[in-house]
Scaffold this motif. Structure first.
Motif, PDB file in Angstrom:
ATOM      1  N   ALA A 168       0.852  -1.198   0.000  1.00 35.70           N
ATOM      2  CA  ALA A 168       0.000   0.000   0.000  1.00 35.70           C
ATOM      3  C   ALA A 168       0.886   1.245   0.000  1.00 35.70           C
ATOM      4  CB  ALA A 168      -0.900  -0.016   1.224  1.00 35.70           C
ATOM      5  N   PRO A 169       0.776   2.093  -1.033  1.00 39.14           N
ATOM      6  CA  PRO A 169       1.607   3.305  -1.098  1.00 39.14           C
ATOM      7  C   PRO A 169       1.025   4.413  -0.215  1.00 39.14           C
ATOM      8  CG  PRO A 169       0.230   3.120  -3.066  1.00 39.14           C
ATOM      9  CD  PRO A 169      -0.058   1.900  -2.229  1.00 39.14           C
ATOM     10  N   VAL A 170       1.879   4.997   0.612  1.00 42.06           N
ATOM     11  CA  VAL A 170       1.353   5.985   1.558  1.00 42.06           C
ATOM     12  C   VAL A 170       1.586   7.424   1.085  1.00 42.06           C
ATOM     13  CG1 VAL A 170       3.403   6.032   3.074  1.00 42.06           C
ATOM     14  CG2 VAL A 170       1.171   6.457   4.051  1.00 42.06           C
ATOM     15  N   ASN A 171       2.535   7.596   0.145  1.00 46.13           N
ATOM     16  CA  ASN A 171       2.880   8.984  -0.227  1.00 46.13           C
ATOM     17  C   ASN A 171       3.650   9.017  -1.545  1.00 46.13           C
ATOM     18  OD1 ASN A 171       5.433   7.979   0.279  1.00 46.13           O
ATOM     19  ND2 ASN A 171       5.792   9.163   2.115  1.00 46.13           N
ATOM     20  N   ILE A 172       3.946  10.233  -1.992  1.00 45.97           N
ATOM     21  CA  ILE A 172       4.905  10.411  -3.090  1.00 45.97           C
ATOM     22  C   ILE A 172       5.864  11.521  -2.657  1.00 45.97           C
ATOM     23  CG2 ILE A 172       5.249  11.001  -5.526  1.00 45.97           C
ATOM     24  CD1 ILE A 172       2.412   9.960  -6.071  1.00 45.97           C
ATOM     25  N   HIS A 173       7.132  11.161  -2.536  1.00 46.56           N
ATOM     26  CA  HIS A 173       8.163  12.142  -2.181  1.00 46.56           C
ATOM     27  C   HIS A 173       8.895  12.579  -3.445  1.00 46.56           C
ATOM     28  CE1 HIS A 173       8.399  12.707   2.114  1.00 46.56           C
ATOM     29  NE2 HIS A 173       8.432  11.409   2.377  1.00 46.56           N
ATOM     30  N   ARG A 174       9.474  13.787  -3.369  1.00 50.32           N
ATOM     31  CA  ARG A 174      10.290  14.303  -4.472  1.00 50.32           C
ATOM     32  C   ARG A 174      11.639  14.678  -3.868  1.00 50.32           C
ATOM     33  NH1 ARG A 174       8.278  19.410  -8.258  1.00 50.32           N
ATOM     34  NH2 ARG A 174       9.194  18.639 -10.188  1.00 50.32           N
ATOM     35  N   PHE A 223      10.245  15.209 -12.716  1.00 54.77           N
ATOM     36  CA  PHE A 223       9.842  14.816 -11.360  1.00 54.77           C
ATOM     37  C   PHE A 223      10.456  13.460 -11.050  1.00 54.77           C
ATOM     38  CE2 PHE A 223       6.338  15.749  -8.185  1.00 54.77           C
ATOM     39  CZ  PHE A 223       6.621  14.707  -7.324  1.00 54.77           C
ATOM     40  N   LEU A 224      11.467  13.454 -10.179  1.00 58.01           N
ATOM     41  CA  LEU A 224      11.958  12.171  -9.660  1.00 58.01           C
ATOM     42  C   LEU A 224      11.072  11.859  -8.460  1.00 58.01           C
ATOM     43  CD1 LEU A 224      15.849  12.535  -9.690  1.00 58.01           C
ATOM     44  CD2 LEU A 224      14.310  11.790 -11.513  1.00 58.01           C
ATOM     45  N   PHE A 225      10.698  10.606  -8.302  1.00 57.04           N
ATOM     46  CA  PHE A 225       9.828  10.298  -7.168  1.00 57.04           C
ATOM     47  C   PHE A 225      10.337   9.113  -6.371  1.00 57.04           C
ATOM     48  CE2 PHE A 225       7.450   6.334  -7.951  1.00 57.04           C
ATOM     49  CZ  PHE A 225       7.837   6.054  -9.259  1.00 57.04           C
ATOM     50  N   ASN A 226       9.983   9.119  -5.097  1.00 56.04           N
ATOM     51  CA  ASN A 226      10.087   7.905  -4.305  1.00 56.04           C
ATOM     52  C   ASN A 226       8.872   7.808  -3.405  1.00 56.04           C
ATOM     53  OD1 ASN A 226      11.664  10.018  -2.812  1.00 56.04           O
ATOM     54  ND2 ASN A 226      11.636   8.457  -1.215  1.00 56.04           N
ATOM     55  N   THR A 227       8.350   6.608  -3.345  1.00 53.14           N
ATOM     56  CA  THR A 227       7.147   6.344  -2.558  1.00 53.14           C
ATOM     57  C   THR A 227       7.489   5.414  -1.408  1.00 53.14           C
ATOM     58  OG1 THR A 227       5.507   6.755  -4.293  1.00 53.14           O
ATOM     59  CG2 THR A 227       4.955   5.056  -2.719  1.00 53.14           C
ATOM     60  N   MET A 258      10.173  10.067 -13.251  1.00 55.83           N
ATOM     61  CA  MET A 258      11.115   8.943 -13.221  1.00 55.83           C
ATOM     62  C   MET A 258      11.450   8.567 -11.783  1.00 55.83           C
ATOM     63  SD  MET A 258      13.589  10.247 -16.329  1.00 55.83           S
ATOM     64  CE  MET A 258      13.580  11.901 -15.703  1.00 55.83           C
ATOM     65  N   GLY A 259      11.860   7.336 -11.587  1.00 57.81           N
ATOM     66  CA  GLY A 259      12.163   6.857 -10.247  1.00 57.81           C
ATOM     67  C   GLY A 259      13.484   7.404  -9.721  1.00 57.81           C
ATOM     68  N   SER A 260      13.520   7.665  -8.411  1.00 61.49           N
ATOM     69  CA  SER A 260      14.753   8.140  -7.770  1.00 61.49           C
ATOM     70  C   SER A 260      15.724   6.971  -7.578  1.00 61.49           C
ATOM     71  CB  SER A 260      14.402   8.748  -6.406  1.00 61.49           C
ATOM     72  OG  SER A 260      15.513   8.705  -5.537  1.00 61.49           O
ATOM     73  N   LEU A 261      16.953   7.180  -8.018  1.00 59.35           N
ATOM     74  CA  LEU A 261      17.991   6.156  -7.817  1.00 59.35           C
ATOM     75  C   LEU A 261      18.365   6.053  -6.340  1.00 59.35           C
ATOM     76  CD1 LEU A 261      20.271   4.270  -9.075  1.00 59.35           C
ATOM     77  CD2 LEU A 261      21.749   6.271  -8.857  1.00 59.35           C
ATOM     78  N   ALA A 262      18.575   7.213  -5.717  1.00 59.73           N
ATOM     79  CA  ALA A 262      19.026   7.232  -4.319  1.00 59.73           C
ATOM     80  C   ALA A 262      17.993   6.601  -3.402  1.00 59.73           C
ATOM     81  CB  ALA A 262      19.288   8.671  -3.892  1.00 59.73           C
ATOM     82  N   HIS A 263      16.725   6.673  -3.801  1.00 60.84           N
ATOM     83  CA  HIS A 263      15.651   6.193  -2.933  1.00 60.84           C
ATOM     84  C   HIS A 263      14.890   5.029  -3.548  1.00 60.84           C
ATOM     85  CE1 HIS A 263      16.525   9.253  -0.008  1.00 60.84           C
ATOM     86  NE2 HIS A 263      16.848   9.974  -1.061  1.00 60.84           N
TER      87      HIS A 263
END
Ligand code: BGC
Length: 418
Positions: free
Chosen positions: A135-141, A296-300, A371-376
Motif C-alpha cells: 500500500a503506497p502511503v505517499n509520493i516524495h520528491r 519529477f523524480l519520485f520515491n514512494t 522517473m524513479g529516484s535512484l538514491a531512494h
C-alpha cells in the motif's frame, strides 16, 4: 481453556466488554521514521488505526534512507517472524514479492478502487505480476533546495538559485561571508540524493533516463556525466568540515536555525519544517534543484504486507485500507512533507511546496518526465543502485578525478548487472 470459558470470552468480546486476543488486534510495523517530522507522521497512522480499534506495535529502526531498517527486516523475515508490514521503497517491494514473502491485497484494492486513484508509476511497484502486494502511503520528491530566506537576504542574495551558475555564485558569496552554503550529511544515501539531482539538473530528463534508468554505458562515461562529477566536487567545497556521518535532519536543522543557507534534500525535510512550526514556502523556501523544473523524480514509501497467520489478517487489511483512505492520506502527507499517493485528494489544504509538487507530478506524468529516484530505491535494483552510490560517495570523499569516476561507475554498474 474449557468450552464454557471460551464461549463466555467470545460473548464478552462480541459485546465489546473486552478486546479479542491482542495479537489479532494489533499490527506490528517496521519503519525508519525517527526524525521529528517522521515520528509525527507515524503518530498520524498510529492514531488512525487506534480509532479503528487496531493497536500499533512500533518497530522503528533509526537511520535515514532506511539502510538499517532493511537489514533488520531481512533478519526478521529470514527467521520466519515477519512483522505485519514493513516500510520499503519501490525496488524492495519487488524483491520481497519475488521471494514470495508478501500477502495479496487484491480484494481490498478492488473494494476500495485503488486501481483508479494511484498513479501508474507508483502502481508499477505496488503490484507484482498483477497482484497488489503493498500500500503506497505517499509520493516524495527528492530534488528540492530548502533555503533560509533571511540568511540569503542578509548576504545580498534575492532568491534561491535557479541555475548552477547562480547556485555556485551564491554559495561562494555565502562562504566568503562565513556562512555554511550547503548543509549536508555525509552518508552515502545523502550523497546520492545530491548526485541524482545534479544528473537531472545538468543533463535533463533524457540524460537521467539514459544514464540512470537504462544504465547506458555511453551516457555514464559521457562529458555530461563528467560535468556532473565536476559539480559534485565543487559542492564538496560548500559543505562544512563536520559533514561526515551527519543525519539528514540535523542538516535540515542547520538551515532552520540559520547556521547554513541551503540543503538539497527530499521533501521529508518539509516534515521537519512543519514540526518546527515554521511555514514551508514562507519561513523556509522550497525551490527545485537548478535545471530540474519540468521533471519529477519520485520515491514512494510503501507498506508491504507480509504473509502472516489468519488471526492477524483482519488487522493487516485494516492497515492497508487506512493507508489509502483519502482523509488519512491528506493528514499524513501534510505532516510528512510528501504528497498523497491517492490522486483523489485535493491540494486545497497543502502549502505552496505541496501544491507545486502535486501540479508538477501530473504535468511530468503526461510529459513522460516522471522517473524513479535512484538514491531512494526506484531507479535500479539494489545491487546496481549500490554500484552507483559507492562510486558517488568514494568520489565525494577523495580527490578522485571526474574522468576516473565515470570509468569506475561504468565498470561497477556493468559488474552489478550480471
Ligand atoms: C523515505 C522517506 C524518509 C527519508 C529519510 C526516504 O528514503 O522515502 O520517507 O523520510 O528516506 O529517512
Amino acid at each position: 481453556m474449557n468450552r464454557y470459558f471460551k464461549l463466555s470470552l467470545l460473548a464478552a468480546a462480541s459485546l465489546g466488554l473486552i478486546g479479542t486476543a491482542q495479537a489479532a488486534d494489533e499490527v506490528e510495523v517496521l519503519h525508519w521514521w525517527t526524525s521529528g517530522g517522521e515520528a509525527a507522521a507515524v503518530q498520524v497512522l498510529k492514531e488512525d488505526l487506534e480509532s479503528k480499534n487496531v493497536g500499533w506495535q512500533d518497530m522503528a529502526v533509526a537511520g535515514g534512507g532506511g539502510d538499517a531498517a532493511r537489514t533488520t527486516l531481512k533478519t526478521r523475515v529470514t527467521a520466519g517472524d515477519p512483522p505485519t508490514a514493513g516500510q520499503m521503497l519501490g525496488m524492495a517491494v519487488r524483491d520481497w514479492a519475488e521471494q514470495g514473502s508478501l500477502g495479496n491485497l487484491n480484494e481490498i484494492a478492488a473494494t476500495e478502487g485503488w486501481e483508479d486513484v494511484v498513479p501508474s508509476a507508483v502502481k508499477a511497484f505496488a503490484k507484482y505480476e498483477d497482484d497488489w502486494v503493498a500500500a503506497p502511503v505517499n509520493i516524495h520528491r527528492p530534488h528540492w533546495v530548502w533555503s533560509n530566506p533571511q540568511v540569503l537576504a542578509d548576504n545580498g542574495i534575492d532568491a534561491p538559485p535557479s541555475s548552477w551558475e547562480e547556485f555556485n555564485a551564491a554559495a561562494e558569496k555565502l562562504q566568503a561571508n562565513g556562512v555554511i552554503p550547503l548543509a549536508h550529511g555525509g552518508q552515502p544515501w545523502q550523497d546520492a540524493t545530491i548526485f541524482e539531482a545534479v544528473v537531472l539538473g545538468l543533463g535533463g530528463a533524457d540524460f537521467y533516463q539514459k544514464s540512470i534508468i537504462e544504465a547506458d554505458e555511453e551516457a555514464i562515461t559521457s562529458d555530461t556525466m563528467k560535468a556532473v562529477f565536476d559539480q559534485m566536487r565543487t559542492m564538496r567545497g560548500f559543505v562544512d568540515p563536520n559533514f561526515s556521518g551527519r543525519d539528514w535532519n540535523l542538516a535540515t536543522a542547520m538551515v532552520l536555525n540559520g547556521e547554513a543557507a541551503m540543503q538539497i534534500m527530499g521533501d521529508w525535510a518539509k516534515g521537519e519544517i512543519v514540526a518546527a512550526e515554521l511555514i514551508p514556502g514562507e519561513d523556509i523556501l522550497c525551490s527545485l534543484v537548478p535545471g530540474t523544473e519540468g521533471s519529477f523524480l519520485f520515491n514512494t514509501d510503501f507498506f508491504a504486507m507480509f504473509n502472516v497467520g489468519d488471526d492477524k489478517q483482519a488487522a493487516q487489511m485494516q492497515l492497508a485500507s487506512s493507508i489509502l483512505a483519502p482523509g488519512f492520506q491528506e493528514t499524513f502527507n501534510l505532516t510528512k512533507g510528501s504528497i498523497p499517493a491517492n490522486m483523489q485528494v485535493s491540494d486545497e489544504n497543502f502549502d505552496l511546496c505541496g501544491q507545486k509538487s502535486m501540479a508538477d507530478l501530473k504535468a511530468a506524468e503526461s510529459a513522460g518526465t516522471l522517473m524513479g529516484s535512484l538514491a531512494h530505491g526506484h531507479g535500479q535494483p539494489s545491487a546496481v543502485q549500490a554500484a552507483y552510490v559507492d562510486v558517488v560517495t568514494e568520489h565525494f570523499n577523495s580527490d578522485m578525478s571526474s574522468e576516473d569516476a565515470v570509468q569506475k561507475m561504468a565498470a561497477a554498474v556493468a559488474d552489478a548487472q550480471f
